[in-house]
Design a protein around this motif. Sequence first.
Motif, PDB file in Angstrom:
ATOM      1  N   TRP A 165      14.770  -9.479  10.397  1.00 17.59           N
ATOM      2  CA  TRP A 165      14.674  -8.242  11.177  1.00 17.59           C
ATOM      3  C   TRP A 165      13.241  -7.722  11.339  1.00 17.59           C
ATOM      4  N   LYS A 166      12.258  -8.454  10.859  1.00 23.91           N
ATOM      5  CA  LYS A 166      10.898  -7.906  10.866  1.00 23.91           C
ATOM      6  C   LYS A 166      10.369  -7.648  12.281  1.00 23.91           C
ATOM      7  N   TRP A 167      10.888  -8.372  13.255  1.00 20.64           N
ATOM      8  CA  TRP A 167      10.409  -8.173  14.625  1.00 20.64           C
ATOM      9  C   TRP A 167      10.838  -6.822  15.190  1.00 20.64           C
ATOM     10  N   LEU A 168      11.847  -6.200  14.557  1.00 27.75           N
ATOM     11  CA  LEU A 168      12.281  -4.879  14.988  1.00 27.75           C
ATOM     12  C   LEU A 168      11.667  -3.760  14.142  1.00 27.75           C
ATOM     13  N   LEU A 169      10.963  -4.148  13.090  1.00 27.35           N
ATOM     14  CA  LEU A 169      10.380  -3.161  12.183  1.00 27.35           C
ATOM     15  C   LEU A 169       8.892  -2.991  12.488  1.00 27.35           C
ATOM     16  N   GLY A 170       8.430  -1.778  12.453  1.00 31.06           N
ATOM     17  CA  GLY A 170       7.018  -1.526  12.695  1.00 31.06           C
ATOM     18  C   GLY A 170       6.178  -1.865  11.479  1.00 31.06           C
ATOM     19  N   PRO A 171       4.847  -1.882  11.638  1.00 27.50           N
ATOM     20  CA  PRO A 171       3.946  -2.208  10.529  1.00 27.50           C
ATOM     21  C   PRO A 171       4.135  -1.292   9.316  1.00 27.50           C
ATOM     22  N   ALA A 172       4.322  -0.004   9.561  1.00 32.27           N
ATOM     23  CA  ALA A 172       4.483   0.936   8.447  1.00 32.27           C
ATOM     24  C   ALA A 172       5.756   0.635   7.657  1.00 32.27           C
ATOM     25  N   ALA A 173       6.844   0.372   8.381  1.00 29.26           N
ATOM     26  CA  ALA A 173       8.113   0.069   7.712  1.00 29.26           C
ATOM     27  C   ALA A 173       8.015  -1.238   6.928  1.00 29.26           C
TER      28      ALA A 173
END
Length: 249
Positions: A42-50
Amino acid sequence: MQPGPPDLEYGEPFNKAFDQIRSGVDSAVSSFNQVVDQVKEWKWLLGPAALWWIKHNLDNVHAALNSVLDRVDRALEHQLPVLSLINVSFRWVHEVKTPVSDLSFVTTEPADENLTKWTGDAASAYNAKALKQKAAVDETVLKSEFISQWLFKIAKTNVDYAVELAKIVTGLAGRLAQAATEAGTVIDLPWAISTLAQSVGDLVTAGLDNLLNSGQRFVEALGNVRDIATQVGDYSKLPRGQWPHAVRG
């Protein structure tokens, strides 16, 4: 000679604890890897901060897991020696104390009742020798009991340590399995990992504190080596560390 009783009371829970540790480690590592795979998915849907926040929490979980695995590795190295200690402790009782204690009565009980009528210098010398023999027997019984107890205390502290470690590992495996289930969606993933990091941190901290207490009891048991040295070095009933001779040649 009577055979020693089975050491199931301590050997069985000790082995059971290690079975739980092994299965718990496998489950914990598998669940942790599953959580990591879900993050990658799911990292492609998560922003850098998350992602940074998730990585920070996963690093904490990984560090806690490694601290437990380090203790597991050391415990596994000592599984067989501890079982041997338990066995030897019982052997000191049943192969030394019990048969030697049988001699305590024999040394002063006359083989012939007519010996009770024996008087004179020879009789006095015989009785004095018999009393020394009995004293040596009784002293050996006490020493064998002391050694058995000393070995058993060391073994028991190791059993307690293994049981406590098994609780930590199984608890850790449960937390990780729960997180792997709850982190199935991108929405739940960050919160599941955050909760995991907190619960694992609390679990491992409390568990390692308990292990420290078990370790201190182990050190205290080993510290009694002075007492066993005192027992072994006491020759008051065993002149020069040898059995008193009934006859001098």
